[in-house]
Design an enzyme around this catalytic site. Structure first.
Site, PDB file in Angstrom:
ATOM      1  CG  LEU A   1     -38.659  64.726  34.894  1.00 58.26           C
ATOM      2  CD1 LEU A   1     -38.408  64.538  33.407  1.00 58.26           C
ATOM      3  CD2 LEU A   1     -38.649  63.379  35.621  1.00 58.26           C
ATOM      4  CE1 TYR A   2     -44.847  69.478  37.813  1.00 57.89           C
ATOM      5  CE2 TYR A   2     -43.786  71.471  38.623  1.00 57.89           C
ATOM      6  CZ  TYR A   2     -44.934  70.756  38.330  1.00 57.89           C
ATOM      7  OH  TYR A   2     -46.161  71.334  38.536  1.00 57.89           O
TER       8      TYR A   2
END
Length: 252
Positions: free
Chosen positions: A160-161
């Site tokens: 996600l990051y």
């Protein structure tokens, strides 16, 4: 109202650093002040830390202002740009530093966390840039802070990051083309592991990050800040639309 002024000195006159109350953001704010800029910073909760950064900037002889801004709120990022330009009288540099990292297996990430990461790391940066396009002086600078994890394979749990920071690449290049006729440069700084409160060099996950670098160490916030200050200067006026990596040889 759009600014029609132009940077003529070696250092910018006014800058906004989002997420400037601690870590890399605080180091960037101080370095820009030392280079001769008045600086506005944004913060979310830690007003005392923001006040401390403001005091250091003022100690360097520059004007400073701290603006509370939760970048997860849709209108907050653009509002911060306009508040900073109004408070400082102009805007020459926007540093998109504010960001959050949520790590974990993709199947276990709650919807709320996904939405917040994308709101802060992607939407807020875009909206700040859109507002800055109207307020930046000709010859201005837009500098975003990403991560080396968006360039090279990150570890499990960083999906996600890494995805959210990868969006900054897609923003930087076309925006550089769009703003180039006004002499405004747009660049992306990609740090490797940096010793901060959120990712300490002595933390439980530090050894693997350290071993992945050619230099065998974490970087410092000041080392990242020095690169940002250079890109914000007149000396970097022919650098735009690119990624500049400061990762200790993570990709070597």
């Amino acid at each position: 109202m759009s600014s029609t002024t132009t940077i003529t000195a070696a250092a910018p006159r006014a800058a906004l650093v989002t997420g400037g109350s601690r870590g890399i953001g605080a180091a960037i704010a101080l370095r820009l002040a030392e280079a001769g800029a008045d600086v506005a910073i944004t913060y979310v909760r830690d007003e005392d830390a923001a006040r401390a950064v403001v005091a250091k900037i003022e100690g360097a002889g520059r004007h400073a202002v701290a603006l509370r801004c939760d970048a997860a709120d849709a209108g907050a990022a653009a509002e911060a740009v306009h508040r900073a330009a109004d408070a400082l009288g102009r805007l020459d540099v926007l540093v998109n530093n504010a960001g959050i990292g949520v790590l974990g297996p993709i199947a276990e990430l709650p919807d709320a966390e996904v939405e917040r990461v994308l709101a802060v790391n992607v939407r807020a940066v875009f909206l700040a840039c859109r507002a800055a396009a109207d307020r930046l002086a000709d010859g201005g600078r837009v500098i975003s802070v990403g991560t080396a994890l968006s360039r090279y394979a990150g570890g499990p749990g960083s999906t996600l990051y890494g995805m959210s920071k990868s969006a900054l690449i897609g923003l930087t290049k076309p925006l550089a083309r769009e703003l180039g006729p006004r002499g405004i440069t747009v660049n992306l700084v990609q740090p490797g592991p940096v010793d901060t409160d959120l990712n300490p060099a002595g933390g439980p996950f530090a050894e693997g990050q350290r071993a992945a670098t050619a230099l065998g160490r974490f970087g410092t916030a000041d080392e990242v800040a020095s690169l940002v200050a250079y890109l914000a200067s007149a000396d970097a006026g022919f650098i735009t639309g690119t990624e500049v990596v400061v990762d200790g040889g993570h990709a070597a």
